[in-house]
Design an enzyme around this catalytic site. Structure first.
Site, PDB file in Angstrom:
ATOM      1  N   HIS A  60       0.838  -1.204   0.000  1.00  9.88           N
ATOM      2  CA  HIS A  60       0.000   0.000   0.000  1.00  9.88           C
ATOM      3  C   HIS A  60       0.868   1.247   0.000  1.00  9.88           C
ATOM      4  CE1 HIS A  60       0.723  -0.652   4.289  1.00  9.88           C
ATOM      5  NE2 HIS A  60       0.116   0.471   4.634  1.00  9.88           N
ATOM      6  N   ASP A  64       5.902   4.419   5.075  1.00  9.12           N
ATOM      7  CA  ASP A  64       6.780   3.462   5.766  1.00  9.12           C
ATOM      8  C   ASP A  64       6.825   2.095   5.077  1.00  9.12           C
ATOM      9  OD1 ASP A  64       4.046   3.416   6.694  1.00  9.12           O
ATOM     10  OD2 ASP A  64       4.644   2.058   8.303  1.00  9.12           O
ATOM     11  N   HIS A  65       6.062   1.955   3.994  1.00  3.74           N
ATOM     12  CA  HIS A  65       6.086   0.696   3.229  1.00  3.74           C
ATOM     13  C   HIS A  65       6.632   0.912   1.819  1.00  3.74           C
ATOM     14  CE1 HIS A  65       3.409  -1.700   6.005  1.00  3.74           C
ATOM     15  NE2 HIS A  65       3.249  -0.450   6.455  1.00  3.74           N
TER      16      HIS A  65
END
Ligand SMILES: [Zn+2]
Ligand SMILES: [Zn+2]
Length: 300
Positions: A60, A64-65
């Site tokens: 997503h 932070d991803h």
């Protein structure tokens, strides 16, 4: 197949934990599930390097991803990579990559093949299938599963010798074909065992606990489930659409997985023993991930 936990903190890094990244080494391939900021350095520190065949999955569009992807693509480019790079993610990931690389003035030396994730089938090759499941989070988010295909049964050469089957026919039997030796017809099942089950790993990504995850993770060898909170902040799981350790354990227990690995911990938890204890009350085979932890997934 080995799983490297390269980022296990939710939202922001801590002294000991980086933000989300899971690397799966399988055969000659490296599969990256999320690349938070600094994922590249984590990969190098883990000794994984950047030379292998790599596929990237972005679950997503939360920073932070995701944001580590740009540095990774730039490095691949500086290294003169030529092999195509496969990137899977929500629809916006293509625009994110293209517009940022343009602003950075990076012209990749390799083609980037972007694939939009949606619920269900994602990709397959001769050895495994990747599937996605839309989770319940504050933005379009996907859990991902990697499931190996069945492997053919094991051939028993001693048995074949004792049945006086000529070596030239062994290959046919291995392929499941019947062969004739003199007057006898030989059934391959006499010398080849039952097909063997492949391994399955599931990564929940960010999500409030959902029933659909139980079927998605059914029988997995390893379920990596987010556990942003503990029961001390249960109200926050619904408000922020994340899970608690106990909720993750309930999913693992219902899905009959072999091992549950908790990850994506809120920075408020320095000591994870309470979260592990909470999960263990529901499901015994649980560990809390830490950065650079490696889980080897053996055949069942
Ligand atoms: Zn997150
Ligand atoms: Zn998120």
């Amino acid at each position: 197949m080995r799983i490297f936990f390269l980022g296990t903190s939710a939202g922001v890094p801590t002294r000991d934990r980086n933000v989300s990244c899971v690397a799966v080494r399988r055969g000659g391939e490296l599969l990256l599930f999320d690349v938070g900021e600094g994922a590249q350095r984590q990969l190098i520190k883990a000794g994984l390097g950047l030379k292998t065949k790599t596929k990237i999955f972005i679950t997503h569009m939360h920073g932070d991803h995701l944001v580590g992807l740009l540095a990774l693509l730039q490095t691949f480019s500086l290294a003169g990579r030529e092999d195509p790079m496969l990137v899977f993610g929500p629809e916006k990931v293509a625009a994110f990559i293209n517009s940022n690389l343009e602003m950075m003035g990076v012209r990749p030396t390799f083609p980037i093949q972007m694939h939009t994730l949606s619920d269900g089938f994602v990709q397959e090759n001769g050895e495994y299938v990747i599937r996605a499941l839309r989770t319940r989070h504050s933005t379009e988010t996907y859990a991902l599963s990697l499931e190996e295909k069945q492997r053919p049964g094991k051939f028993d050469p001693e048995k074949a010798k004792s049945l006086k089957i000529p070596v030239t026919l062994w290959r046919n039997l291995q392929k499941g074909e019947r062969v004739t030796v003199g007057e006898r017809e030989i059934d391959p099942r006499l010398v080849v065992s039952e097909p063997r089950k492949g391994r399955k790993i599931v990564i929940s990504s960010d999500t409030y606990p959902i029933d659909a995850m139980v079927r998605f993770a059914e029988g997995a060898d390893v379920l990596i489930h987010e556990s942003t909170y503990g029961e001390d902040h249960l109200d926050k799981t619904e408000k922020n659409l994340h899970s608690s350790a106990g909720q993750a354990a309930l999913i693992a227990s219902r899905a009959l997985v072999r091992l549950l690995v908790l990850t994506h911990f809120s920075t408020r938890y320095n000591d994870l023993s309470a979260l592990v204890k909470e999960a263990r009350r529901v499901f015994p085979r649980v560990v809390a991930a830490r950065d650079f932890m490696v889980v080897t997934v053996a055949y069942p």
